[in-house]
Design a protein around this motif. Structure first.
Motif, mmCIF file in Angstrom:
data_model
loop_
_atom_site.group_PDB
_atom_site.id
_atom_site.type_symbol
_atom_site.label_atom_id
_atom_site.label_comp_id
_atom_site.label_asym_id
_atom_site.label_seq_id
_atom_site.Cartn_x
_atom_site.Cartn_y
_atom_site.Cartn_z
ATOM 1 N N LEU A 5 0.875 -1.405 -0.029
ATOM 2 C CA LEU A 5 -0.039 0.017 0.184
ATOM 3 C C LEU A 5 0.795 1.308 -0.032
ATOM 4 O O LEU A 5 0.448 2.432 -0.687
ATOM 5 N N ASN A 6 1.800 1.164 0.566
ATOM 6 C CA ASN A 6 2.878 2.504 0.797
ATOM 7 C C ASN A 6 3.415 2.714 -0.756
ATOM 8 O O ASN A 6 3.554 3.851 -1.256
ATOM 9 N N ARG A 7 3.862 1.612 -1.429
ATOM 10 C CA ARG A 7 4.116 1.682 -2.458
ATOM 11 C C ARG A 7 3.137 2.249 -3.513
ATOM 12 O O ARG A 7 3.616 3.173 -4.675
ATOM 13 N N ILE A 12 1.203 6.828 -6.476
ATOM 14 C CA ILE A 12 0.113 7.945 -6.840
ATOM 15 C C ILE A 12 0.431 9.354 -6.413
ATOM 16 O O ILE A 12 0.179 10.168 -7.392
ATOM 17 N N ARG A 13 1.054 9.489 -5.446
ATOM 18 C CA ARG A 13 1.823 10.970 -5.258
ATOM 19 C C ARG A 13 2.569 11.394 -6.265
ATOM 20 O O ARG A 13 2.559 12.570 -6.546
ATOM 21 N N GLN A 14 3.573 10.771 -6.613
ATOM 22 C CA GLN A 14 4.588 11.129 -7.838
ATOM 23 C C GLN A 14 3.944 11.321 -9.101
ATOM 24 O O GLN A 14 4.342 12.191 -9.930
ATOM 25 N N LEU A 19 -2.453 11.784 -13.122
ATOM 26 C CA LEU A 19 -3.490 10.904 -12.882
ATOM 27 C C LEU A 19 -4.624 11.934 -13.270
ATOM 28 O O LEU A 19 -5.916 11.572 -13.805
ATOM 29 N N ILE A 20 -4.667 13.063 -12.513
ATOM 30 C CA ILE A 20 -5.524 14.091 -12.744
ATOM 31 C C ILE A 20 -6.087 14.468 -14.138
ATOM 32 O O ILE A 20 -7.051 14.422 -14.537
#
Length: 151
Positions: A5-7, A12-14, A19-20
């Motif tokens: 989940l952390n990966r 997703i953050r990077q 993605l948006i």
């Protein structure tokens, strides 16, 4: 499980801007035009990826012939993405050979697309003409009678 989940959260953050942008594109074109394929929206023709979502969904539901009907390369994309997910998230290892793998899958997709255009277009699976495309709309609203093939 926490590491996986952390990966995922880190990726997703990077990639949040991309993605948006993609989510906005799919949402807007889907709502406004009822179609998300850029090639179909512009000129009415199917793209090499047309039918991939339906093909992958059919394959995952064990409807193999239906999957092949929608897009014969669906299975290649599923296994390529599973390889990527397994290496990156489950094993936490660098994904070796991903670029050549996806280049090869993309080339196979384009080759099969050309074969499908020549043999199945229009009307088979995802291989249909979208008449409400931008080019057709522009040509009919401007009363353009110019034939581009007469150059």
């Amino acid at each position: 499980m926490k590491t996986v989940l952390n990966r995922i959260k880190s990726d997703i953050r990077q990639n949040r801007l991309a993605l948006i942008i993609l989510a906005s594109y799919f949402l807007l074109t889907g709502l406004l035009f009822g179609q998300v394929c850029p090639l179909k929206l512009l000129c009415g023709l199917p793209c090499p990826g047309c039918g991939l979502v339906r093909g992958c969904t059919s394959f995952l539901m064990l409807h193999f012939s239906q999957s092949f009907y929608y897009n014969p390369t669906s299975v290649l994309w599923i296994f390529g993405i599973l390889y990527l997910i397994t290496c990156r998230y489950l094993l936490g290892k660098p994904v070796k050979g991903a670029l050549p793998l996806f280049v090869i899958i993309s080339l196979i997709t384009v080759i099969i697309y050309v074969m499908r255009i020549l043999t199945q277009f229009p009307g088979n699976g995802a291989m249909y003409y979208y008449p409400h495309n931008l080019l057709s709309t522009l040509l009919t609203t401007t009363n353009c009678q110019y034939n581009f093939f007469m150059l």
